[in-house]
Design a protein around this motif. Structure first.
Motif: not given
Length: 96
Positions: A17-22
């Protein structure tokens, strides 16, 4: 609805999720800096219909911002995102 929100929060806090948001943030910043994208935005925003839409969105945002229920929801989401499980929410967001 709370169950859906919990699932969204779990995903947002996961490494994927953090990767997608980034990635989404990086793409949005890239588009915002692109002169062609900016020109398209300005053309639409400065048209009569665009000004009307911006005015309506501004009025609605001001209305929601003064609603105590909306403020409570925003504070709840902010608390969850910033580490509602006891964390400070100041982590780098990267995984090693």
């Amino acid at each position: 609805m709370a169950s859906l929100m919990n699932k969204v929060m779990q995903f947002a806090n996961s490494p994927k999720g953090k990767q997608v948001i980034r990635q989404a943030t990086d793409k949005a910043q890239q588009l915002a800096k692109d002169p062609k994208t900016r020109a398209k935005f300005d053309k639409v925003a400065n048209s009569p219909k665009g000004r009307q839409v911006v005015r309506q969105a501004t009025d609605k945002a001001q209305q929601l911002a003064s609603d105590p229920k909306t403020l409570a929801k925003i504070q709840d989401v902010r608390r969850r995102v910033q580490g509602g499980r006891g964390g400070s929410g100041t982590g780098s967001g990267t995984s090693s």
